[in-house]
Design an enzyme around this catalytic site. Structure first.
Site, PDB file in Angstrom:
ATOM      1  N   THR A 386       1.194  -0.754   0.008  1.00  0.00           N
ATOM      2  CA  THR A 386      -0.356  -0.447  -0.029  1.00  0.00           C
ATOM      3  C   THR A 386       1.533   0.748   0.085  1.00  0.00           C
ATOM      4  O   THR A 386       1.747   1.116   0.330  1.00  0.00           O
ATOM      5  CB  THR A 386      -0.760  -0.171   1.293  1.00  0.00           C
ATOM      6  N   SER A 457     -11.067  -2.342   5.080  1.00  0.00           N
ATOM      7  CA  SER A 457      -9.690  -2.386   5.133  1.00  0.00           C
ATOM      8  C   SER A 457      -9.141  -1.881   6.163  1.00  0.00           C
ATOM      9  O   SER A 457      -9.943  -1.662   7.541  1.00  0.00           O
ATOM     10  CB  SER A 457      -9.510  -1.755   3.968  1.00  0.00           C
ATOM     11  N   SER A 458      -7.703  -1.559   6.318  1.00  0.00           N
ATOM     12  CA  SER A 458      -7.408  -0.893   7.516  1.00  0.00           C
ATOM     13  C   SER A 458      -6.717   0.705   7.737  1.00  0.00           C
ATOM     14  O   SER A 458      -6.391   1.196   8.129  1.00  0.00           O
ATOM     15  CB  SER A 458      -6.150  -1.307   8.348  1.00  0.00           C
TER      16      SER A 458
HETATM   17  O1  DON Z   1      -7.175  -2.336   3.179  1.00  0.00           O
HETATM   18  C1  DON Z   1      -6.098  -2.857   3.484  1.00  0.00           C
HETATM   19  O2  DON Z   1      -6.265  -2.884   4.742  1.00  0.00           O
HETATM   20  C2  DON Z   1      -5.208  -3.681   3.139  1.00  0.00           C
HETATM   21  N1  DON Z   1      -4.923  -4.420   1.614  1.00  0.00           N
HETATM   22  C3  DON Z   1      -3.727  -2.696   3.107  1.00  0.00           C
HETATM   23  C4  DON Z   1      -3.104  -3.935   2.421  1.00  0.00           C
HETATM   24  C5  DON Z   1      -1.057  -3.159   2.615  1.00  0.00           C
HETATM   25  O3  DON Z   1      -1.441  -2.501   3.965  1.00  0.00           O
HETATM   26  C6  DON Z   1      -0.174  -3.920   2.647  1.00  0.00           C
HETATM   27  N2  DON Z   1       1.139  -3.275   2.500  1.00  0.00           N
HETATM   28  N3  DON Z   1       1.866  -3.347   2.930  1.00  0.00           N
END
Ligand code: DON
Length: 574
Positions: A386, A457-458
């Site tokens: 992300t 999501s987080s």
């Molecule tokens: O939306 C979410 O919480 C996850 N799909 C986020 C993934 C994420 O942060 C990966 N990164 N380091």
């Protein structure tokens, strides 16, 4: 109220370890130097990739507002930071508007219409991570193009067309960029996942199958065409017509479920932010379908009742991890897509609820996760990879934007002829009750897979306001780590009086209820680790792959802090 999960702790630890290892965060083992502090008078962009940060800052310099700059940065990172910048994923944008209501854009992916609660189970009815993480079935309908276009149409300054803001990205995709920094670090790790699909290999790998290396040219001609089409005709060039047909065909050929109708039906949604207050500051953050804002405010409300600034450091850290445990338990139980399930947001973010949870915290002993009942704070009458960037402008607007493909390079599939790398976001659903996702997060009915549903999501893009004006703009990648990362940046500034570079670089800890342990970065002072252990916490020292690219607005200007944990982040002011 909820089945308890002690036997799962080991499996969850493994899941978290997997997620952590997959991130390839670069940082020192014993100490992390603070990143350089950048101060500017008129505006600031802090992003994970330098070219895109400069593009955003240039828009500010040309009189654009924070939304214009965020949209330009977002499209540029789809080219320059393919690990997480994207057209084929989704995210959330929190917007503080000078002189207007704060708002958010939810551009989270949706499940295709064919997805149902059994989609990610194997023949025995068990959660099948292969399906939800590594197959085309994991691909959610991308939201980024709709989200960025909606933000620009409603809140852009009007000085730039969408085509103007996309133009730099088109050039970078067509002419190519030199592979550098985090892209050079991550491509070797994700090479096997990209190698599975010829259209992906053609872009990211050399003819001998090795990944593009530092200094090699990354040229994305199809992506340039897709971006140019969006610039010319708007989001419908992505959700309808030839691009949509190629996206759906590629996903289906790979065994996935997404159709042209799913693309046609996709909508980005403007939602009211969740709001809280903490020691006189206002917290503006993302509402469901992200759990980030609710959990952040819930933790701050629990901590509001303690004088963290003057407590013994070990006790302050311990109280914070106890707050984390409780909010993550509630996240697992109550949160999901608010358009499909009822989420008791108002109750979860109320001061009263935080106070109720506080009564369950023993300052001398860690509460075992099994004893933390989601909703225990309820009043009796009433349940990879992300990237984040922060923008602030001279007009008083601020944007916190976090978007993702979930894993690094998503599922690894580029839809042939589009240049669009696709996500594996549907692993964020609870494939089955009590079965952890890739970040070890549990979920129940509220977050079960379903047609058209947005997985929980987080992501926690957040703007902290002081006297109604932007003060801290922050957010982070890191899956389950994200919410706690934002919490600690906020506490480091407000309670511990740190400047923003120190607040971002300081060692972080993480507790997500299950597994029942505290993860601590290697440079956390040993007396603080000892303080947690003395209270019964199981502490695991681990590198936590987060990157809180943040801005602090001070009387002497905008102070940008790029997180030093990952190579390549940059603060650019003007
Ligand atoms: O939306 C979410 O919480 C996850 N799909 C986020 C993934 C994420 O942060 C990966 N990164 N380091």
């Amino acid at each position: 109220m909820v089945k308890l999960h002690a036997p799962l702790a080991a499996a969850l630890s493994a899941a978290v370890a997997f997620a952590l290892a997959a991130q390839n965060t670069v940082c020192a083992e014993s100490a992390l130097g603070r990143g350089p502090t950048v101060i500017a008078e008129h505006g600031m962009v802090v992003a994970q990739e330098a070219i895109a940060a400069r593009i955003g800052a240039d828009i500010l310099r040309r009189g654009g507002n924070a939304i214009d700059a965020a949209v330009a940065t977002g499209f540029a990172m789809a080219v320059t930071y393919p690990r997480a910048g994207n057209l084929g994923g989704g995210g959330f944008m929190v917007i503080h508007r000078a002189g207007g209501d704060d708002t958010t854009i939810d551009y989270r992916e949706t499940a295709p219409a064919a997805i149902n609660p059994k989609s990610f189970l194997d023949a025995e009815g068990n959660a099948d991570p292969q399906k939800s993480r590594e197959s085309a079935l994991a691909i959610g309908v991308p939201g980024t193009v709709a989200g960025l276009a909606l933000a620009e149409a409603k809140y852009g300054s009007g000085r730039f067309s969408l085509a103007d803001l996309i133009a730099p990205a088109v050039v970078l995709a067509r002419e190519g960029i030199a592979v550098a920094d985090d892209t050079a670090d991550s491509l070797p790790i994700d090479r096997p996942r990209l190698a599975r699909w010829p259209a992906s290999a053609a872009i990211f790998l050399k003819s001998d199958g090795s990944p593009l290396a530092e200094g090699d040219r990354l040229v994305q001609t199809d992506l340039a065409d897709t971006l140019a089409a969006i610039g010319k005709d708007g989001p419908q060039a992505f959700y309808h017509g030839p691009v949509a047909e190629k996206l759906a065909a590629a996903v289906q050929a790979a065994g996935g479920a997404m159709t042209v109708d799913d693309l046609k039906n996709y909508r980005a949604i403007e939602r009211a932010p969740v709001r809280g207050s903490y020691r006189g500051y206002d917290i503006v953050s993302m509402a469901p379908p992200s759990s980030g804002g609710v959990a952040l405010i819930e933790m701050l409300n629990i901590l509001d009742g303690y004088d963290l600034a003057h407590e013994d450091g070990g006790l302050a850290l311990f109280l914070m991890t106890e707050a984390m445990k409780r909010a993550y338990a509630d996240r697992a139980w109550f949160l999901g897509d608010p358009d499909i399930v009822h989420v008791p947001v108002e109750q979860l973010i109320s001061k009263r609820y935080g106070a109720q949870w506080r009564t369950t915290i023993d300052p001398l002993h860690a509460t075992p996760a099994d004893d933390v009942r989601p909703g225990a704070g309820m009043i009796a009458t009433e349940g990879r990879n992300t990237t984040h960037f922060s923008v602030a402008d001279q007009f008083g607007n601020a944007v916190a934007n976090t978007y993702t493909l979930n894993f690094s390079y998503g599922v690894g599939l580029v839809a042939a002829g589009t240049g669009v790398l696709l996500n594996n976001e549907l692993d964020d659903f609870a494939a089955k009750a009590d079965s952890p996702n890739a970040y070890g997060l549990l979920g129940y009915d509220a977050n079960a897979p379903g047609p058209g549903k947005r997985p929980l999501s987080s992501m926690t893009p957040t703007v902290v306001l002081k006297d109604g004006k932007p003060y801290v703009v922050t957010g982070s990648p890191g899956g389950s780590l994200i919410i706690n990362t934002v919490l600690q940046v906020v506490l480091n500034v407000i309670d511990h009086g740190m400047d923003i570079a120190a607040a971002v670089a300081a060692a972080r800890v993480h507790n997500q209820w299950m597994p029942d342990r505290v993860f601590a970065e290697p440079w956390l002072a040993s007396d603080l680790v000892a303080a947690l252990k003395a209270r019964g916490d199981d502490v695991t020292v681990a590198r936590l792959p987060t990157s809180a690219n943040s801005i602090l607005v001070t009387p002497s200007g905008f102070v940008g802090a790029a997180d030093p944990r990952t190579r390549g982040a940059l603060a650019v002011g003007y």
